[in-house]
Design a protein around this motif. Sequence first.
Motif, PDB file in Angstrom:
ATOM      1  N   SER A 118      43.444   7.307  33.009  1.00  0.00           N
ATOM      2  CA  SER A 118      42.384   8.005  33.496  1.00  0.00           C
ATOM      3  C   SER A 118      41.123   8.617  33.369  1.00  0.00           C
ATOM      4  CB  SER A 118      42.909   9.138  35.478  1.00  0.00           C
ATOM      5  OG  SER A 118      43.453   7.935  35.666  1.00  0.00           O
ATOM      6  N   ILE A 119      41.160   9.975  32.344  1.00  0.00           N
ATOM      7  CA  ILE A 119      40.344  10.111  32.107  1.00  0.00           C
ATOM      8  C   ILE A 119      39.825   9.637  30.388  1.00  0.00           C
ATOM      9  CG2 ILE A 119      39.423  12.519  30.459  1.00  0.00           C
ATOM     10  CD1 ILE A 119      41.885  13.636  32.161  1.00  0.00           C
ATOM     11  N   ALA A 120      40.439   8.644  30.464  1.00  0.00           N
ATOM     12  CA  ALA A 120      39.440   7.906  29.149  1.00  0.00           C
ATOM     13  C   ALA A 120      38.895   6.886  30.006  1.00  0.00           C
ATOM     14  CB  ALA A 120      40.815   7.108  27.498  1.00  0.00           C
ATOM     15  N   VAL A 121      39.421   5.912  30.850  1.00  0.00           N
ATOM     16  CA  VAL A 121      38.642   4.528  31.048  1.00  0.00           C
ATOM     17  C   VAL A 121      37.760   5.224  32.184  1.00  0.00           C
ATOM     18  CG1 VAL A 121      38.482   3.007  32.924  1.00  0.00           C
ATOM     19  CG2 VAL A 121      40.580   3.429  30.927  1.00  0.00           C
ATOM     20  N   SER A 122      37.612   6.863  33.294  1.00  0.00           N
ATOM     21  CA  SER A 122      36.209   7.172  33.055  1.00  0.00           C
ATOM     22  C   SER A 122      35.117   7.916  32.616  1.00  0.00           C
ATOM     23  CB  SER A 122      36.688   8.626  34.431  1.00  0.00           C
ATOM     24  OG  SER A 122      37.305   9.238  33.913  1.00  0.00           O
ATOM     25  N   TYR A 168      41.903  -1.737  27.827  1.00  0.00           N
ATOM     26  CA  TYR A 168      42.507  -2.431  26.464  1.00  0.00           C
ATOM     27  C   TYR A 168      42.778  -1.362  25.478  1.00  0.00           C
ATOM     28  CZ  TYR A 168      43.646  -5.024  22.424  1.00  0.00           C
ATOM     29  OH  TYR A 168      43.792  -5.536  21.312  1.00  0.00           O
ATOM     30  N   PHE A 169      42.054  -0.458  24.875  1.00  0.00           N
ATOM     31  CA  PHE A 169      41.849   0.673  24.106  1.00  0.00           C
ATOM     32  C   PHE A 169      43.357   2.027  24.358  1.00  0.00           C
ATOM     33  CE2 PHE A 169      38.430   0.034  21.608  1.00  0.00           C
ATOM     34  CZ  PHE A 169      38.704  -0.894  20.496  1.00  0.00           C
ATOM     35  N   ALA A 170      42.877   1.950  25.895  1.00  0.00           N
ATOM     36  CA  ALA A 170      43.866   3.091  26.771  1.00  0.00           C
ATOM     37  C   ALA A 170      44.787   2.479  26.505  1.00  0.00           C
ATOM     38  CB  ALA A 170      42.927   3.632  28.259  1.00  0.00           C
ATOM     39  N   GLY A 171      45.195   1.047  27.074  1.00  0.00           N
ATOM     40  CA  GLY A 171      46.274   0.495  26.751  1.00  0.00           C
ATOM     41  C   GLY A 171      47.785   0.670  25.434  1.00  0.00           C
ATOM     42  N   LYS A 172      46.341   0.368  24.799  1.00  0.00           N
ATOM     43  CA  LYS A 172      46.767   0.426  22.898  1.00  0.00           C
ATOM     44  C   LYS A 172      47.373   1.828  22.849  1.00  0.00           C
ATOM     45  CE  LYS A 172      46.763  -3.693  22.159  1.00  0.00           C
ATOM     46  NZ  LYS A 172      48.182  -4.936  22.138  1.00  0.00           N
ATOM     47  N   VAL A 173      46.826   2.742  23.258  1.00  0.00           N
ATOM     48  CA  VAL A 173      47.103   4.129  23.082  1.00  0.00           C
ATOM     49  C   VAL A 173      48.347   4.360  23.833  1.00  0.00           C
ATOM     50  CG1 VAL A 173      46.651   6.983  22.997  1.00  0.00           C
ATOM     51  CG2 VAL A 173      44.889   4.896  21.766  1.00  0.00           C
ATOM     52  N   LYS A 188      45.179  -0.985  34.186  1.00  0.00           N
ATOM     53  CA  LYS A 188      43.881  -2.039  35.209  1.00  0.00           C
ATOM     54  C   LYS A 188      43.928  -0.638  36.109  1.00  0.00           C
ATOM     55  CE  LYS A 188      42.486  -6.113  33.288  1.00  0.00           C
ATOM     56  NZ  LYS A 188      42.258  -7.638  34.042  1.00  0.00           N
ATOM     57  N   ARG A 189      45.972  -0.554  36.715  1.00  0.00           N
ATOM     58  CA  ARG A 189      45.582   0.401  37.549  1.00  0.00           C
ATOM     59  C   ARG A 189      45.322   1.756  37.456  1.00  0.00           C
ATOM     60  NH1 ARG A 189      52.303   0.524  38.368  1.00  0.00           N
ATOM     61  NH2 ARG A 189      51.552   0.549  35.676  1.00  0.00           N
ATOM     62  N   TYR A 190      45.494   1.988  36.174  1.00  0.00           N
ATOM     63  CA  TYR A 190      44.468   3.256  35.260  1.00  0.00           C
ATOM     64  C   TYR A 190      42.674   3.200  36.052  1.00  0.00           C
ATOM     65  CZ  TYR A 190      49.265   4.482  33.199  1.00  0.00           C
ATOM     66  OH  TYR A 190      50.231   4.455  33.415  1.00  0.00           O
ATOM     67  N   GLN A 223      41.426   1.606  38.371  1.00  0.00           N
ATOM     68  CA  GLN A 223      40.691   1.401  39.670  1.00  0.00           C
ATOM     69  C   GLN A 223      41.257   2.748  40.309  1.00  0.00           C
ATOM     70  OE1 GLN A 223      43.690  -1.249  41.417  1.00  0.00           O
ATOM     71  NE2 GLN A 223      43.075  -3.166  40.307  1.00  0.00           N
ATOM     72  N   PHE A 224      42.049   3.588  39.717  1.00  0.00           N
ATOM     73  CA  PHE A 224      41.936   4.945  40.102  1.00  0.00           C
ATOM     74  C   PHE A 224      40.735   5.509  39.598  1.00  0.00           C
ATOM     75  CE2 PHE A 224      42.889   9.080  38.822  1.00  0.00           C
ATOM     76  CZ  PHE A 224      42.727   9.761  40.047  1.00  0.00           C
ATOM     77  N   ALA A 225      40.021   5.832  37.899  1.00  0.00           N
ATOM     78  CA  ALA A 225      39.418   6.095  37.438  1.00  0.00           C
ATOM     79  C   ALA A 225      38.013   5.686  38.394  1.00  0.00           C
ATOM     80  CB  ALA A 225      39.303   5.853  36.209  1.00  0.00           C
ATOM     81  N   SER A 226      38.155   4.972  38.455  1.00  0.00           N
ATOM     82  CA  SER A 226      36.815   3.907  39.258  1.00  0.00           C
ATOM     83  C   SER A 226      36.455   4.706  39.956  1.00  0.00           C
ATOM     84  CB  SER A 226      36.644   2.405  39.585  1.00  0.00           C
ATOM     85  OG  SER A 226      37.596   1.805  40.722  1.00  0.00           O
TER      86      SER A 226
END
Length: 124
Positions: free
Chosen positions: A63-67, A73-78, A88-90, A92-95
Amino acid sequence: MPLGAHALHALAEFPRQEGSPYVLPAERGDGHFVGIQKPWQRVRGAAGLDDVRIHDLRHSFASIAVSGGDSPYFAGKVLGHRQSRTTKRYAQFASATPNLKDDPLRAVAIRLRASRAGSRKMMP
């Protein structure tokens, strides 16, 4: 798994058990450490975070990475996600939180501050 300079430095400074090739050797026997639940319970108790699960930390990271502007994509790879819908669930929370892409000056200031604080704490 690729590691950044701070992580590599921390691992280099970590005390080693003589004769073991592992950073975290087994408590008994010759293998590597297995099982995080008991140590995690001690850490949670000491920090007063009795209801925090390890998986909660993964959610927070994503969530922190995406926000903060990193792509899902990169957050998911990590995180080792195989499917983008998991990450994508993260996203949506980050949005629901303020997006630093909307305020580039603030985004740069936050990243610089974090970078400088981390370098002072981790490097000799």
